[in-house]
Structures are given as structure tokens and as C-alpha cells.
Design an enzyme around this catalytic site. Structure first.
Site, PDB file in Angstrom:
ATOM      1  N   HIS A  73       2.070   0.173  -9.135  1.00  0.00           N
ATOM      2  CA  HIS A  73       1.751  -0.194 -10.553  1.00  0.00           C
ATOM      3  C   HIS A  73       1.159   1.006 -11.258  1.00  0.00           C
ATOM      4  O   HIS A  73       1.165   1.303 -12.419  1.00  0.00           O
ATOM      5  CB  HIS A  73       0.804  -1.211 -10.479  1.00  0.00           C
ATOM      6  CG  HIS A  73       1.400  -2.666 -10.363  1.00  0.00           C
ATOM      7  ND1 HIS A  73       1.745  -2.829  -8.984  1.00  0.00           N
ATOM      8  CD2 HIS A  73       1.295  -3.508 -10.873  1.00  0.00           C
ATOM      9  CE1 HIS A  73       2.422  -4.180  -9.126  1.00  0.00           C
ATOM     10  NE2 HIS A  73       2.116  -4.642 -10.401  1.00  0.00           N
ATOM     11  N   HIS A  98      -2.881  -8.385 -20.425  1.00  0.00           N
ATOM     12  CA  HIS A  98      -1.562  -8.892 -21.057  1.00  0.00           C
ATOM     13  C   HIS A  98      -1.779  -8.768 -22.495  1.00  0.00           C
ATOM     14  O   HIS A  98      -1.681  -9.905 -23.237  1.00  0.00           O
ATOM     15  CB  HIS A  98      -1.153 -10.273 -20.627  1.00  0.00           C
ATOM     16  CG  HIS A  98      -0.746  -9.984 -19.058  1.00  0.00           C
ATOM     17  ND1 HIS A  98       0.494  -9.671 -18.731  1.00  0.00           N
ATOM     18  CD2 HIS A  98      -1.295 -10.362 -17.936  1.00  0.00           C
ATOM     19  CE1 HIS A  98       0.512  -9.578 -17.553  1.00  0.00           C
ATOM     20  NE2 HIS A  98      -0.472 -10.062 -16.858  1.00  0.00           N
ATOM     21  N   GLY A 128       3.608  -9.016 -10.129  1.00  0.00           N
ATOM     22  CA  GLY A 128       2.432  -8.811  -9.134  1.00  0.00           C
ATOM     23  C   GLY A 128       2.785  -7.885  -7.983  1.00  0.00           C
ATOM     24  O   GLY A 128       3.519  -6.679  -8.111  1.00  0.00           O
ATOM     25  N   ASP A 147      -1.813  -0.092  -5.635  1.00  0.00           N
ATOM     26  CA  ASP A 147      -0.602   0.125  -4.764  1.00  0.00           C
ATOM     27  C   ASP A 147       0.231   1.372  -4.811  1.00  0.00           C
ATOM     28  O   ASP A 147       1.304   1.390  -4.058  1.00  0.00           O
ATOM     29  CB  ASP A 147       0.047  -1.259  -4.729  1.00  0.00           C
ATOM     30  CG  ASP A 147       0.711  -1.255  -6.179  1.00  0.00           C
ATOM     31  OD1 ASP A 147       0.395  -0.471  -7.007  1.00  0.00           O
ATOM     32  OD2 ASP A 147       1.616  -2.420  -6.278  1.00  0.00           O
ATOM     33  N   ASP A 163      -3.692  -8.375  -6.924  1.00  0.00           N
ATOM     34  CA  ASP A 163      -2.874  -9.100  -7.747  1.00  0.00           C
ATOM     35  C   ASP A 163      -1.661  -9.705  -7.071  1.00  0.00           C
ATOM     36  O   ASP A 163      -0.430  -9.482  -7.277  1.00  0.00           O
ATOM     37  CB  ASP A 163      -2.420  -8.308  -8.746  1.00  0.00           C
ATOM     38  CG  ASP A 163      -1.667  -8.899 -10.079  1.00  0.00           C
ATOM     39  OD1 ASP A 163      -1.655 -10.226 -10.186  1.00  0.00           O
ATOM     40  OD2 ASP A 163      -0.937  -8.162 -10.732  1.00  0.00           O
ATOM     41  N   LEU A 214       7.893  -5.554 -13.105  1.00  0.00           N
ATOM     42  CA  LEU A 214       7.123  -5.787 -11.961  1.00  0.00           C
ATOM     43  C   LEU A 214       6.342  -7.265 -11.928  1.00  0.00           C
ATOM     44  O   LEU A 214       5.876  -7.750 -12.895  1.00  0.00           O
ATOM     45  CB  LEU A 214       5.765  -4.927 -11.794  1.00  0.00           C
ATOM     46  CG  LEU A 214       6.353  -3.290 -11.259  1.00  0.00           C
ATOM     47  CD1 LEU A 214       5.150  -2.385 -11.505  1.00  0.00           C
ATOM     48  CD2 LEU A 214       6.554  -3.338  -9.690  1.00  0.00           C
TER      49      LEU A 214
END
Ligand code: ZN
Length: 375
Positions: free
Chosen positions: A243, A187, A301, A240, A266, A299
Site C-alpha cells: 500500500h 476514502h 485491504g 505492508d 486493514d 487493492l
């Protein structure tokens, strides 16, 4: 006489595939592994794969529960059905006193062996790359607040995510590493030059590489380039296919290699559940078609489970079974300092296994030698 002998499958060990192979378990631990038939097998693997139980170092919840809510056992159980036998509990950014309370509550579960440790994703994050973290509670990592969190957790806090450009980040990184805590970089809106001092100070993980950070640019590699290119750093990937594009997964995994690549979920509360509206650290998250987003569309998680991440990594991103085992079990176990307990099918380790069929779907999960009820 062993408690359990599984045979007749393809057993993935650190030394290669045993086909057919067998595993013998006594007292919850692996006491022998070998190739060939075992007429005395108690469980016929029927040609399926036997891989080590998954180790997820970044997970916020599942089964309708966040780890901060009541009944976090439901979150643990939801992921266990999908093969995760070792999990960290990740907490999103909150004010320090509230985080300290959450840490104290979760510490009980760590001491009881249900979770492997606590991961604090914030509050020391960049507001410019906050994703689903409440920007109002973000702050620089002053040593006083870091010490307050460490004191709340005893030795149960295993990882903290920090944006390295924040004031005090290098001093906080040193303090945390000295206390045996993994420092992850994430982040963050940092330029490459702001990332390297934190790595020099001991930061060793990239929190969901690519996501929640300034993108790679060929004239300013930023955190993505700096972290992916640094041999000291292991990179988390949310595989996934929402992401990250499969090509981004493949580029990162090939560059970092099996010794530095980790697949994480996550996951938030909705993992293992249906679409709907959920809470993530005080923010409302809507899940549609399995994709959780905030009102603004960001998004929030994932609803990923480790078996799906494994499957995507092999079937959609083109990595090998051995690379998938390293990324879902071996490397995360090493990172947590648990490699002599979990993360491989090897003599002496805990009998944590996932049985996968030819399509890499979960057939059975064993933890400590006990078959999980997946009904
Ligand atoms: Zn995040």
C-alpha cells in the site's frame, strides 16, 4: 509470589530499554518491572525483545473470517498469534439496516472483552475514492442514519470514517464526537479547505493515510497534506510495503512523530491464510502472493499482521524500536482511551506482551498474563 516472571531479555518500557530486564505478573497484570537478572525467573527470554502486545485499530478480519461472518473468533485468534492482543473490528460500507444488524452482533464481542470496539469504515465515503467499498451503498452522513447506527451499537462503536466533503459531514462529526466516537477522515476526494472544517469539528484520525484519498499535490495538499500537517490528527499507515512505499511511510512517520503515528493492518479475511478467493463485504477479492485485489485491480485491504507491520517499519523503513512500539501499541491504546490498561510494559497495566527474536519474528504472545497457544 508472582504468577509469572519473565527475565533475561531486552524489555522495552516507556522510559527506555532494560537490558537485561524483567517483568513480574500477578493476576493478569504487571506488578513490577526492573533491570538486571532475576534468578527466580519462570520464563527465560533468552536475549529476545519483550514489547507490549499490539493494538490494531483498523482490522476487518483474518484466519479466513471477516468480523461479519460466522465465527469471528477465528479472526481474533489469527491476529493474536501474530501479537495483536487488542483489536478493533472494522466493518465495510453496507446499507444502514444491514450495518445495524452487524453492529448488534459484534457488540456482544465488545461487551465480552474479545474486541475493543467497532470501527465503521463507511458508508459515508466518497464514491470517487471508494477502493474496495461497494459504491452503490455509499451515502452522505445524514444525522438520522448516524443516530440509527449509534443506537445499534450502544457505546461499542469507537470510530467512524467519513469523507469530509459530503453534505452534512461537519454536523455528523460534531454529533459523533459528542457521543465519544472518534471521527476518522478517509476514502475522500476533498481539497484541503474541505478537510479543515471536519478537523475543527473534532475529527482526529486519518484512515490509512495516502490510500483511498486524493494524493498530495504541492499546490493542493488535499487530505494527505492537511491531515499529516495537523497536530490534532493521528495518522494510520498500512505498513505492508504494498500500500505504501517505505519512503512514504518514513516521511509520514517522521513528520507525524511517535505521538501521532499508528500502524494498522486493514487486514481482510485472508490475513494469516494462503492465496485464494475471499469475500469482502459482498465483493469478491482474489489474493495472489498475499496481495488482495478486486476484479478491477484495486487493492482490497491487506493480508498484513501487526508483527509484519512492526518488522517492516523497523527493518525496511528505518524507524526505531521505540517508534515501532509507540506506533503499534502506545499511540493506538491512547487513541482508544485504553492507555491505563494496555499499550505499554508498565506497572498496573494488563500483562499483554509480544516476545520478538533478533529478526523481530514472534516467539511468544502473552495476553492477560497467559501464554497464547500459537501452534
Ligand atoms: Zn479503507
Amino acid at each position: 509470589m508472582a504468577d509469572l516472571v519473565l527475565a533475561g531479555g531486552r524489555v522495552l518500557t516507556p522510559d527506555g530499554v532494560l537490558d537485561p530486564g524483567w517483568v513480574s505478573v500477578t493476576g493478569g497484570r504487571i506488578d513490577a518491572v526492573g533491570a538486571g537478572p532475576r534468578p527466580d525467573a519462570l520464563v527465560d527470554l533468552a536475549g529476545n525483545w519483550l514489547v507490549p502486545g499490539f493494538v490494531d485499530v483498523h482490522c476487518h478480519g483474518g484466519g479466513g473470517r471477516a468480523f461479519t461472518g460466522h465465527d469471528p473468533a477465528l479472526a481474533i485468534a489469527a491476529h493474536r498469534r501474530h501479537g495483536t492482543t487488542t483489536t478493533m473490528a472494522s466493518l465495510v460500507s453496507r446499507p444502514i439496516p444491514e450495518l445495524a444488524r452487524q453492529i448488534r452482533e459484534l457488540s456482544e464481542l465488545v461487551r465480552g472483552g474479545d474486541i475493543a470496539g467497532i470501527h465503521l469504515e463507511g458508508p459515508y465515503l466518497s464514491a470517487a475514492r471508494c477502493g474496495a467499498h461497494d459504491p452503490r451503498v455509499l451515502r452522505p452522513p445524514d444525522l438520522d442514519s448516524v443516530r440509527t447506527l449509534l443506537a445499534a451499537g450502544g457505546d461499542t462503536i469507537k470510530m467512524i470514517t467519513i469523507a469530509p466533503e459530503l453534505e452534512g459531514a461537519v454536523a455528523a462529526t460534531k454529533l459523533l464526537v459528542d457521543n465519544g466516537v472518534l471521527v476518522a477522515i478517509g476514502h475522500t476526494d476533498a481539497a484541503e479547505a474541505q478537510v479543515l472544517p471536519a478537523v475543527d469539528a473534532g475529527a482526529s484520525v486519518a484512515t490509512h493515510l495516502f490510500n483511498g484519498m486524493r494524493p498530495l499535490h504541492h499546490r493542493e495538499p488535499g487530505p494527505v497534506g492537511a491531515l499529516l500537517d495537523d497536530e490534532r490528527v493521528s495518522v494510520e499507515l498500512i505498513c505492508d510495503l504494498v500500500h505504501l512505499h517505505p519512503t512514504a511511510v518514513r516521511l509520514a512517520a517522521h513528520h507525524a512523530g511517535p505521538s501521532r503515528t499508528l500502524l494498522i493492518t486493514d487486514a481482510m479475511a485472508a490475513a494469516g491464510m494462503g492465496d485464494g478467493v475471499y469475500d469482502l463485504g459482498g465483493l469478491e477479492v482474489t489474493v495472489q502472493d498475499g496481495v488482495p485485489t478486486l476484479a478491477g485491480g484495486s487493492l482490497a485491504g491487506s493480508t498484513l499482521t501487526m508483527d509484519q507491520a512492526f518488522r517492516n517499519f523497523v527493518q525496511q523503513c528505518g524507524l526505531s524500536m521505540a517508534e515501532a512500539v509507540a506506533a503499534t501499541a502506545g499511540r493506538p491504546a491512547q487513541l482508544l482511551g485504553l492507555a491505563d490498561e494496555v499499550g505499554a510494559v508498565a506497572v498496573g497495566l494488563l500483562a499483554d506482551f509480544v516476545v520478538l527474536n533478533q529478526d523481530l519474528r514472534v516467539v511468544d504472545v502473552y495476553r492477560r498474563g497467559h501464554r497464547e497457544d500459537r501452534s
